[in-house]
Design a protein around this motif. Structure first.
Motif, PDB file in Angstrom:
ATOM      1  N   GLN A 249       0.826  -1.210   0.000  1.00  0.00           N
ATOM      2  CA  GLN A 249       0.000   0.000   0.000  1.00  0.00           C
ATOM      3  C   GLN A 249       0.862   1.263   0.000  1.00  0.00           C
ATOM      4  OE1 GLN A 249      -2.769   0.984  -0.670  1.00  0.00           O
ATOM      5  NE2 GLN A 249      -3.478   2.694   0.589  1.00  0.00           N
ATOM      6  N   ALA A 250       1.965   1.247   0.739  1.00  0.00           N
ATOM      7  CA  ALA A 250       2.861   2.407   0.752  1.00  0.00           C
ATOM      8  C   ALA A 250       3.432   2.656  -0.645  1.00  0.00           C
ATOM      9  CB  ALA A 250       3.984   2.181   1.760  1.00  0.00           C
ATOM     10  N   LEU A 251       3.759   1.586  -1.371  1.00  0.00           N
ATOM     11  CA  LEU A 251       4.273   1.726  -2.730  1.00  0.00           C
ATOM     12  C   LEU A 251       3.190   2.228  -3.675  1.00  0.00           C
ATOM     13  CD1 LEU A 251       6.395  -1.556  -2.883  1.00  0.00           C
ATOM     14  CD2 LEU A 251       7.262   0.791  -2.714  1.00  0.00           C
ATOM     15  N   PHE A 252       1.958   1.774  -3.458  1.00  0.00           N
ATOM     16  CA  PHE A 252       0.827   2.245  -4.262  1.00  0.00           C
ATOM     17  C   PHE A 252       0.623   3.743  -4.064  1.00  0.00           C
ATOM     18  CE2 PHE A 252      -3.887   2.939  -4.451  1.00  0.00           C
ATOM     19  CZ  PHE A 252      -4.048   2.737  -5.812  1.00  0.00           C
ATOM     20  N   ARG A 253       0.658   4.194  -2.827  1.00  0.00           N
ATOM     21  CA  ARG A 253       0.489   5.629  -2.552  1.00  0.00           C
ATOM     22  C   ARG A 253       1.628   6.444  -3.156  1.00  0.00           C
ATOM     23  NH1 ARG A 253      -3.097   8.110   0.309  1.00  0.00           N
ATOM     24  NH2 ARG A 253      -4.613   7.030   1.628  1.00  0.00           N
ATOM     25  N   ARG A 254       2.838   5.922  -3.096  1.00  0.00           N
ATOM     26  CA  ARG A 254       3.971   6.643  -3.688  1.00  0.00           C
ATOM     27  C   ARG A 254       3.780   6.787  -5.196  1.00  0.00           C
ATOM     28  NH1 ARG A 254       9.776   3.965  -3.303  1.00  0.00           N
ATOM     29  NH2 ARG A 254       9.318   4.141  -1.061  1.00  0.00           N
ATOM     30  N   ALA A 255       3.294   5.721  -5.833  1.00  0.00           N
ATOM     31  CA  ALA A 255       3.064   5.778  -7.281  1.00  0.00           C
ATOM     32  C   ALA A 255       2.012   6.830  -7.625  1.00  0.00           C
ATOM     33  CB  ALA A 255       2.640   4.407  -7.797  1.00  0.00           C
ATOM     34  N   ILE A 256       0.997   6.982  -6.770  1.00  0.00           N
ATOM     35  CA  ILE A 256      -0.009   8.027  -6.993  1.00  0.00           C
ATOM     36  C   ILE A 256       0.633   9.404  -6.854  1.00  0.00           C
ATOM     37  CG2 ILE A 256      -2.073   9.126  -6.022  1.00  0.00           C
ATOM     38  CD1 ILE A 256      -3.123   6.368  -5.334  1.00  0.00           C
ATOM     39  N   ASP A 257       1.425   9.588  -5.800  1.00  0.00           N
ATOM     40  CA  ASP A 257       2.070  10.887  -5.562  1.00  0.00           C
ATOM     41  C   ASP A 257       3.000  11.266  -6.703  1.00  0.00           C
ATOM     42  OD1 ASP A 257       0.744  11.035  -3.161  1.00  0.00           O
ATOM     43  OD2 ASP A 257       2.434  10.320  -1.960  1.00  0.00           O
ATOM     44  N   GLU A 258       3.649  10.262  -7.308  1.00  0.00           N
ATOM     45  CA  GLU A 258       4.622  10.512  -8.366  1.00  0.00           C
ATOM     46  C   GLU A 258       3.999  10.412  -9.759  1.00  0.00           C
ATOM     47  OE1 GLU A 258       7.717   7.682  -7.590  1.00  0.00           O
ATOM     48  OE2 GLU A 258       8.421   8.750  -5.789  1.00  0.00           O
ATOM     49  N   THR A 259       2.666  10.303  -9.833  1.00  0.00           N
ATOM     50  CA  THR A 259       1.937  10.125 -11.103  1.00  0.00           C
ATOM     51  C   THR A 259       2.582   9.049 -11.982  1.00  0.00           C
ATOM     52  OG1 THR A 259       3.110  11.928 -12.238  1.00  0.00           O
ATOM     53  CG2 THR A 259       1.069  12.493 -11.079  1.00  0.00           C
ATOM     54  N   ASP A 260       2.971   7.960 -11.342  1.00  0.00           N
ATOM     55  CA  ASP A 260       3.590   6.823 -12.020  1.00  0.00           C
ATOM     56  C   ASP A 260       2.479   5.832 -12.364  1.00  0.00           C
ATOM     57  OD1 ASP A 260       4.935   4.538 -12.788  1.00  0.00           O
ATOM     58  OD2 ASP A 260       6.457   4.668 -11.214  1.00  0.00           O
ATOM     59  N   VAL A 261       1.944   5.944 -13.580  1.00  0.00           N
ATOM     60  CA  VAL A 261       0.771   5.164 -13.953  1.00  0.00           C
ATOM     61  C   VAL A 261       1.059   3.663 -13.919  1.00  0.00           C
ATOM     62  CG1 VAL A 261      -0.913   4.704 -15.768  1.00  0.00           C
ATOM     63  CG2 VAL A 261      -0.115   7.033 -15.372  1.00  0.00           C
ATOM     64  N   GLU A 262       2.185   3.252 -14.489  1.00  0.00           N
ATOM     65  CA  GLU A 262       2.462   1.818 -14.580  1.00  0.00           C
ATOM     66  C   GLU A 262       2.581   1.184 -13.194  1.00  0.00           C
ATOM     67  OE1 GLU A 262       5.795  -1.256 -16.402  1.00  0.00           O
ATOM     68  OE2 GLU A 262       5.387   0.637 -17.413  1.00  0.00           O
ATOM     69  N   ASN A 263       3.381   1.787 -12.313  1.00  0.00           N
ATOM     70  CA  ASN A 263       3.542   1.205 -10.984  1.00  0.00           C
ATOM     71  C   ASN A 263       2.265   1.319 -10.156  1.00  0.00           C
ATOM     72  OD1 ASN A 263       6.110   0.033 -10.895  1.00  0.00           O
ATOM     73  ND2 ASN A 263       7.081   2.031 -10.683  1.00  0.00           N
ATOM     74  N   ARG A 264       1.484   2.360 -10.409  1.00  0.00           N
ATOM     75  CA  ARG A 264       0.210   2.496  -9.704  1.00  0.00           C
ATOM     76  C   ARG A 264      -0.689   1.309 -10.034  1.00  0.00           C
ATOM     77  NH1 ARG A 264      -1.849   7.752 -11.439  1.00  0.00           N
ATOM     78  NH2 ARG A 264      -3.136   6.686 -12.974  1.00  0.00           N
ATOM     79  N   VAL A 265      -0.737   0.948 -11.303  1.00  0.00           N
ATOM     80  CA  VAL A 265      -1.552  -0.187 -11.731  1.00  0.00           C
ATOM     81  C   VAL A 265      -1.000  -1.488 -11.157  1.00  0.00           C
ATOM     82  CG1 VAL A 265      -2.177  -1.572 -13.745  1.00  0.00           C
ATOM     83  CG2 VAL A 265      -2.409   0.909 -13.824  1.00  0.00           C
ATOM     84  N   LEU A 266       0.320  -1.670 -11.213  1.00  0.00           N
ATOM     85  CA  LEU A 266       0.919  -2.925 -10.774  1.00  0.00           C
ATOM     86  C   LEU A 266       0.839  -3.105  -9.261  1.00  0.00           C
ATOM     87  CD1 LEU A 266       4.010  -3.006 -13.158  1.00  0.00           C
ATOM     88  CD2 LEU A 266       1.946  -4.393 -13.305  1.00  0.00           C
ATOM     89  N   TYR A 267       1.014  -2.017  -8.498  1.00  0.00           N
ATOM     90  CA  TYR A 267       0.923  -2.153  -7.038  1.00  0.00           C
ATOM     91  C   TYR A 267      -0.525  -2.317  -6.583  1.00  0.00           C
ATOM     92  CZ  TYR A 267       5.873  -1.110  -6.608  1.00  0.00           C
ATOM     93  OH  TYR A 267       7.238  -1.158  -6.698  1.00  0.00           O
ATOM     94  N   ASN A 268      -1.460  -1.766  -7.340  1.00  0.00           N
ATOM     95  CA  ASN A 268      -2.868  -2.037  -7.043  1.00  0.00           C
ATOM     96  C   ASN A 268      -3.161  -3.518  -7.255  1.00  0.00           C
ATOM     97  OD1 ASN A 268      -5.723  -0.973  -6.571  1.00  0.00           O
ATOM     98  ND2 ASN A 268      -5.964  -2.013  -8.521  1.00  0.00           N
TER      99      ASN A 268
END
Length: 240
Positions: free
Chosen positions: A122-141
């Motif tokens: 979840q911490a990695l998912f939130r970081r991906a949102i903060d950094e507008t990192d679409v790919e990692n946001r999808v993968l960590y979700n």
């Protein structure tokens, strides 16, 4: 007597390692939509790229077909599993059943170590949102919901969950691109908060609350998809 020198054994080719690397790379390419739904999976190109012969690549293809990533048909090239109106309809009909069931079971069966791992993802998912990192946001979700599935400790639900997650990730890549509107960013923040709420419900062994949170979480995705599929029309003036 002279000591006989022992010959050094020839190094064993790490075929299994390369096969695992290929599997991880191929799954990531499919989930991130680098390989689009219906795209041909070039077996020979993968052999060359990862230094593998055709038998282990074909074995991996069969495994990934069983998982739902790839469609295999006799005498035809392997293709990335398709997405259609019917498959999306089936996804949104089945998703509440599977996600709610796994999350509620996690409330009863999750271990403290598994909850710690869920919080890490979840911490990695939130970081991906903060950094507008679409790919990692999808993968960590994807990892977040898969971890909840593991925490349910139910072998019958896992295959269905894993198949749902393939299309969940691909939908996320389509409908949650770089935020261009305020409401899209707000949806992402709501989704992240819902993840936190799921963790809390699991920690407090509250399956009823967990089910309510998951249902609201899925409604967020369903609404975003409907807005994408049927956007508001352009405001065209009627007077010429």
């Amino acid at each position: 007597m002279a000591t006989k020198e022992l010959s050094t054994p020839a190094p064993v080719e790490p075929t299994l390692d390369r096969k695992a690397v290929l599997g991880e790379a191929l799954r990531r390419r499919i989930l991130s939509m680098e390989l689009a739904p219906g795209a041909v999976v070039d077996e020979l190109a993968l052999c060359d790229e990862f230094g593998l012969s055709r038998p282990p690549v074909r074995e991996l293809m069969r495994q990934m077909a069983a998982e739902g990533y790839i469609d295999l048909e006799a005498n035809r090239a392997a293709r990335v599993s398709a997405m259609s109106y019917q498959s999306l309809r089936s996804f949104f009909l089945a998703a509440p059943l599977i996600y709610i069931a796994t999350t509620q079971l996690a409330c009863s069966h999750a271990t403290p170590a598994e909850i710690v791992e869920l919080k890490r993802i979840q911490a990695l998912f939130r970081r991906a949102i903060d950094e507008t990192d679409v790919e990692n946001r999808v993968l960590y979700n994807d990892e977040f919901h898969l971890q909840i599935g593991k925490m349910a400790h139910n072998a019958y639900l896992m295959p269905s969950l894993q198949r749902l997650l393939i299309d969940h990730a691909r939908l996320g890549k389509i409908f949650y691109r770089h935020p261009t509107t305020v409401d899209m960013q707000e949806d992402l923040e709501v989704a992240a908060q819902q993840h936190d709420d799921m963790i809390s419900a699991i920690e407090h062994h509250d399956p009823v609350l967990a089910g309510e949170i998951v249902r609201a979480h899925l409604e967020l995705s369903r609404r975003r998809m409907s807005e994408y599929a049927a956007p508001e029309g352009l405001d065209v003036p009627l007077n010429f």
